[in-house]
Design a protein around this motif. Structure first.
Motif, PDB file in Angstrom:
ATOM      1  N   TRP A 150     -16.178  76.333  82.823  1.00 32.68           N
ATOM      2  CA  TRP A 150     -15.276  76.337  81.667  1.00 32.68           C
ATOM      3  C   TRP A 150     -14.023  77.156  81.951  1.00 32.68           C
ATOM      4  O   TRP A 150     -12.953  76.866  81.425  1.00 32.68           O
ATOM      5  CB  TRP A 150     -15.977  76.809  80.404  1.00 32.68           C
ATOM      6  N   LEU A 154     -10.279  75.762  81.538  1.00 32.79           N
ATOM      7  CA  LEU A 154      -9.285  76.480  80.738  1.00 32.79           C
ATOM      8  C   LEU A 154      -8.041  76.790  81.574  1.00 32.79           C
ATOM      9  O   LEU A 154      -6.910  76.620  81.111  1.00 32.79           O
ATOM     10  CB  LEU A 154      -9.902  77.780  80.209  1.00 32.79           C
ATOM     11  N   PHE A 158      -4.313  75.467  80.855  1.00 33.49           N
ATOM     12  CA  PHE A 158      -3.179  76.375  80.718  1.00 33.49           C
ATOM     13  C   PHE A 158      -2.060  75.984  81.679  1.00 33.49           C
ATOM     14  O   PHE A 158      -0.887  75.915  81.309  1.00 33.49           O
ATOM     15  CB  PHE A 158      -3.624  77.815  80.990  1.00 33.49           C
ATOM     16  N   LEU A 161      -0.452  72.641  80.546  1.00 37.07           N
ATOM     17  CA  LEU A 161       0.276  72.750  79.273  1.00 37.07           C
ATOM     18  C   LEU A 161       1.470  73.687  79.377  1.00 37.07           C
ATOM     19  O   LEU A 161       2.602  73.308  79.093  1.00 37.07           O
ATOM     20  CB  LEU A 161      -0.670  73.268  78.186  1.00 37.07           C
ATOM     21  N   ILE A 162       1.206  74.932  79.780  1.00 39.61           N
ATOM     22  CA  ILE A 162       2.258  75.953  79.769  1.00 39.61           C
ATOM     23  C   ILE A 162       3.072  75.912  81.056  1.00 39.61           C
ATOM     24  O   ILE A 162       4.285  76.069  81.053  1.00 39.61           O
ATOM     25  CB  ILE A 162       1.652  77.365  79.587  1.00 39.61           C
ATOM     26  N   PHE A 184      -3.702  82.534  86.077  1.00 35.21           N
ATOM     27  CA  PHE A 184      -4.302  82.662  84.749  1.00 35.21           C
ATOM     28  C   PHE A 184      -5.741  83.144  84.866  1.00 35.21           C
ATOM     29  O   PHE A 184      -6.145  84.117  84.226  1.00 35.21           O
ATOM     30  CB  PHE A 184      -4.246  81.315  84.018  1.00 35.21           C
ATOM     31  N   PHE A 187      -5.924  86.878  86.054  1.00 30.53           N
ATOM     32  CA  PHE A 187      -5.628  87.936  85.089  1.00 30.53           C
ATOM     33  C   PHE A 187      -6.551  87.882  83.875  1.00 30.53           C
ATOM     34  O   PHE A 187      -6.807  88.901  83.241  1.00 30.53           O
ATOM     35  CB  PHE A 187      -4.171  87.854  84.632  1.00 30.53           C
ATOM     36  N   ALA A 188      -7.053  86.682  83.547  1.00 29.18           N
ATOM     37  CA  ALA A 188      -7.895  86.566  82.366  1.00 29.18           C
ATOM     38  C   ALA A 188      -9.322  87.014  82.660  1.00 29.18           C
ATOM     39  O   ALA A 188      -9.944  87.680  81.836  1.00 29.18           O
ATOM     40  CB  ALA A 188      -7.876  85.131  81.858  1.00 29.18           C
ATOM     41  N   TYR A 189      -9.835  86.631  83.809  1.00 24.41           N
ATOM     42  CA  TYR A 189     -11.233  86.927  84.126  1.00 24.41           C
ATOM     43  C   TYR A 189     -11.322  87.608  85.487  1.00 24.41           C
ATOM     44  O   TYR A 189     -11.871  87.048  86.434  1.00 24.41           O
ATOM     45  CB  TYR A 189     -12.058  85.639  84.099  1.00 24.41           C
TER      46      TYR A 189
ATOM     47  N   ASN B 206     -10.819  86.915  77.267  1.00 24.81           N
ATOM     48  CA  ASN B 206      -9.701  86.568  78.125  1.00 24.81           C
ATOM     49  C   ASN B 206      -8.806  87.793  78.294  1.00 24.81           C
ATOM     50  O   ASN B 206      -7.998  88.109  77.426  1.00 24.81           O
ATOM     51  CB  ASN B 206      -8.927  85.419  77.475  1.00 24.81           C
ATOM     52  N   GLY B 207      -8.960  88.472  79.432  1.00 29.41           N
ATOM     53  CA  GLY B 207      -8.209  89.706  79.638  1.00 29.41           C
ATOM     54  C   GLY B 207      -6.707  89.509  79.678  1.00 29.41           C
ATOM     55  O   GLY B 207      -5.945  90.428  79.405  1.00 29.41           O
ATOM     56  N   PHE B 208      -6.292  88.305  80.008  1.00 25.15           N
ATOM     57  CA  PHE B 208      -4.863  88.010  80.087  1.00 25.15           C
ATOM     58  C   PHE B 208      -4.190  88.151  78.717  1.00 25.15           C
ATOM     59  O   PHE B 208      -3.025  88.489  78.614  1.00 25.15           O
ATOM     60  CB  PHE B 208      -4.679  86.585  80.624  1.00 25.15           C
ATOM     61  N   PHE B 211      -2.315  91.336  77.911  1.00 25.22           N
ATOM     62  CA  PHE B 211      -1.042  91.625  78.575  1.00 25.22           C
ATOM     63  C   PHE B 211       0.126  91.058  77.766  1.00 25.22           C
ATOM     64  O   PHE B 211       0.006  89.982  77.166  1.00 25.22           O
ATOM     65  CB  PHE B 211      -1.010  91.013  79.977  1.00 25.22           C
ATOM     66  N   TRP B 224       7.070  76.024  69.954  1.00 23.16           N
ATOM     67  CA  TRP B 224       6.886  74.637  70.390  1.00 23.16           C
ATOM     68  C   TRP B 224       6.325  73.788  69.240  1.00 23.16           C
ATOM     69  O   TRP B 224       6.851  72.715  68.924  1.00 23.16           O
ATOM     70  CB  TRP B 224       5.944  74.632  71.593  1.00 23.16           C
TER      71      TRP B 224
END
Lengths: 387, 237
Positions: A150, A154, A158, A161-162, A184, A187-189, B206-208, B211, B224
């Motif tokens: 997952w 995700l 990201f 999309l971004i 992504f 930094f997220a996980y 989600n650690g991001f 930030f 958007w």
């Protein structure tokens, strides 16, 4: 062939103009152009057309990726079985274990990414762009083996999309989408993307397995027990597809021979990395700094990033001189981030992303310099005439 | 032509006298900044504080209230003084007014909500430099009556607060799995077996989201969505 063409035309019928599923036409067109070169003619602008369109270019990159991918799948199993049982590992055993691990990641990556691409193509009323063919394969190759699916999904969502659609889709993105996905996830996980438990399959569950990468152990001050041949052939822990410098070079050869990837960027980056590594060798304040410069080039994601990520035609510099500057700076920053920041033992991702941001600036100054040079020449020739 | 020119000042004067407190025009002053004229998503002002203090909902809410108080009061004060302020030194006068109000708010926070005040740290003081404040004082309060300026201040501060709270909602929920400090997604233990709720299924924070870049991305997504819903906000080239 005729049979296939007829079959597709039959299939396409309900998607035609004024028909029932007209809105979904991009979806079926994507399938069609995947198999056949599209037959539309240019309506405006330059009328020179090459048989090599975006889809053919992308397929070439995918073909160039295949050797490294197959080795990556094998290496996934090899690292696991070798550390668990020791000794030699049969190729098929390792390959099957790797496939069992890697295939789901590839499926998720393509599934999520293509779904978003199709939705946007239908919503915006344009054809599905082919850029994701490569991105979808690059993403699994730069992820650690044990990352939950997952998180892959995700990250890909990201990135598409971004990283891409927000800027206007394929060809408009500033950053390389595959690296956006990795950044992504990173930094997220962070616990799933770094450290010494994620780089070999099931290292977090089985105590006997150490999943430390070479750069990770260097940053932690441990000794490295891999020979240079291991590093070059790729029998070392790391992200799925990044380990084998040898097979990445095969991919690089395909890219350079077909003219798809820029050799200037690749060579520039190798020169930049080598110079930076050499400088650090002279300094030699810690284990990472005194790590030989030629070994810096063959461990971690350096080779993979330089060959497949930095050369992305959309996010790299476009001008000939700019490509050299861009390449050299990529190499420079990859090694610099690696050495200076032990929290990010792998600096290639951040180095390339940083230079992606600067690529338009580099191009701007290269073009400005060119204009200035030509203006000077013009002024000089005018002076000569009047004199 | 001459008729109109003669009549117009009188008509204006009369309409201002007779206008009800919450006329359609006045209500628009308050509702526009919430949507089509939002200070953050449309005018793109006050972004810095939106990035800095939206990690959790509570500070974001307190910050919105602080800005609301300062903006409404300073708008009214500047509007009352608008005919007395020499235009050459108006900026410094506005700054003095805003600064005094900010000090007031800061002292109140320190007295009654010390923890939040510590979390917000310099950002309460930095309300002085918040572009929304100077923008509204310059663009509105200097040219309109106190009641209208009051409504405008409330509206713009609410528009700012709305976005702040939306961003903070997503950042706190996805970044630390909490809302106002409550663990709404379940408790994350050291191992999978000790966890409850979503965490027991392998979910991770989600650690991001913690930030600042993700605050920017979240604001970007809001812009958007807003622009694809309301196409007239899209700039023409």
């Amino acid at each position: 062939m005729k049979f296939l063409r007829n079959k597709i035309d039959q299939l396409k019928k309900p998607f035609g103009k004024g028909e029932k599923w007209e809105k979904l036409a991009p979806a079926i067109n994507a399938l069609d152009t995947f198999l056949y070169v599209p037959n539309h003619t240019t309506k405006k602008g330059a009328h020179i057309r090459d048989a090599v369109d975006l889809k053919r270019t992308m397929i070439t990159v995918v073909i160039a990726l295949i050797p490294a991918l197959i080795f990556g799948i094998y290496n996934t199993g090899y690292q696991y079985l070798h550390q668990l049982n020791g000794g030699d590992v049969a190729f098929m055993d390792a390959f099957m274990h790797g496939l069992w691990k890697v295939l789901p990641i590839i499926v998720v990556s393509y599934g999520v990414g293509l779904a978003i691409e199709f939705i946007f193509a239908i919503y915006r009323g344009h054809e599905v762009n082919e850029g994701f063919l490569v991105t979808g394969l690059l993403v699994p190759m730069i992820m650690p083996v044990d990352i939950p699916l997952w998180m892959v999904g995700l990250s890909v969502a990201f990135a598409v999309l971004i990283g891409k659609e927000a800027f206007g889709g394929t060809g408009m993105n500033i950053l390389n989408p595959a690296l956006v996905a990795r950044a992504f996830a990173f930094f997220a996980y962070p616990t799933y993307m770094s450290g010494n438990k994620v780089w070999v399959s099931e290292a977090s569950k089985v105590d006997a397995i150490s999943g430390e990468t070479i750069l990770g152990s260097l940053a932690a001050g441990h000794d490295v027990h891999f020979s240079m041949f291991d590093m070059f052939s790729g029998a070392i822990p790391g992200s799925i597809g990044e380990t084998s410098t040898l097979l990445i070079l095969v991919g690089a050869a395909i890219l350079i021979l077909t003219g798809v990837g820029s050799w200037r960027i690749m060579f520039g980056a190798v020169i930049g990395g080598a110079v930076m590594g050499l400088l650090f060798n002279l300094w030699g304040a810690n284990a990472l700094m005194s790590f030989p410069w030629y070994e810096h080039l063959i461990v971690g994601g350096f080779a993979f990033g330089v060959v497949f990520m930095a050369t992305d035609p959309v996010s790299a510099a476009q001008t000939t001189k700019g490509k050299w500057i861009y390449g050299i700076l990529v190499g420079f920053f990859c090694i610099m981030i690696r050495v200076f920041n032990p929290a990010y033992p792998e600096g290639v991702m951040l180095g390339i992303l940083l230079m992606n941001v600067f690529a338009p600036t580099i191009d701007h100054y290269v073009i400005e310099a060119n204009i200035k040079r030509r203006k000077k020449r013009l002024a000089a020739s005018k002076q000569l005439k009047t004199a | 032509m001459s008729k109109k020119e003669k009549k117009s000042p009188i008509v204006l004067f009369v309409s201002e006298e007779k206008e009800p407190l919450f006329s359609k025009k006045n209500r628009k002053l308050m509702s526009d900044p919430l949507g089509d004229d939002n200070p953050i998503t449309v005018q793109v002002l006050g972004i810095c504080s939106a990035l800095a203090i939206t990690v959790q909902l509570k500070p974001a809410l307190v910050m919105s209230l602080a800005v609301l108080a300062v903006l409404a009061c300073s708008n009214v004060i500047v509007s009352l003084l608008r005919n007395l302020i020499p235009s050459r030194i108006r900026i410094i006068v506005q700054l003095v007014i805003v600064a005094s109000l900010v000090i007031l708010v800061d002292q109140v926070l320190k007295a009654y909500a010390y923890d939040v005040s510590k979390q917000l740290s310099v950002f309460v003081g930095l309300i002085i430099t918040n572009c929304i404040l100077m923008g509204r004082l310059e663009a509105f309060a200097l040219g309109n009556g106190p009641w209208k300026s009051f409504l405008d201040g409330i509206g713009n501060a609410a528009g700012y607060g709305l976005i702040l709270i939306m961003v903070a909602f997503f950042r706190e929920l996805l970044g630390s799995g909490k809302l106002f400090g409550y663990e709404v997604l379940g408790h994350k233990g050291v191992t999978l077996a000790e966890s409850t709720g979503l965490y027991a299924m392998g979910y991770e924070n989600n650690g991001f989201m913690l930030f600042p870049p993700m605050a920017l991305v979240t604001v970007g997504i809001i812009i958007w969505v807003q622009r694809s819903k309301n196409r007239k906000l899209i700039e023409k080239e």
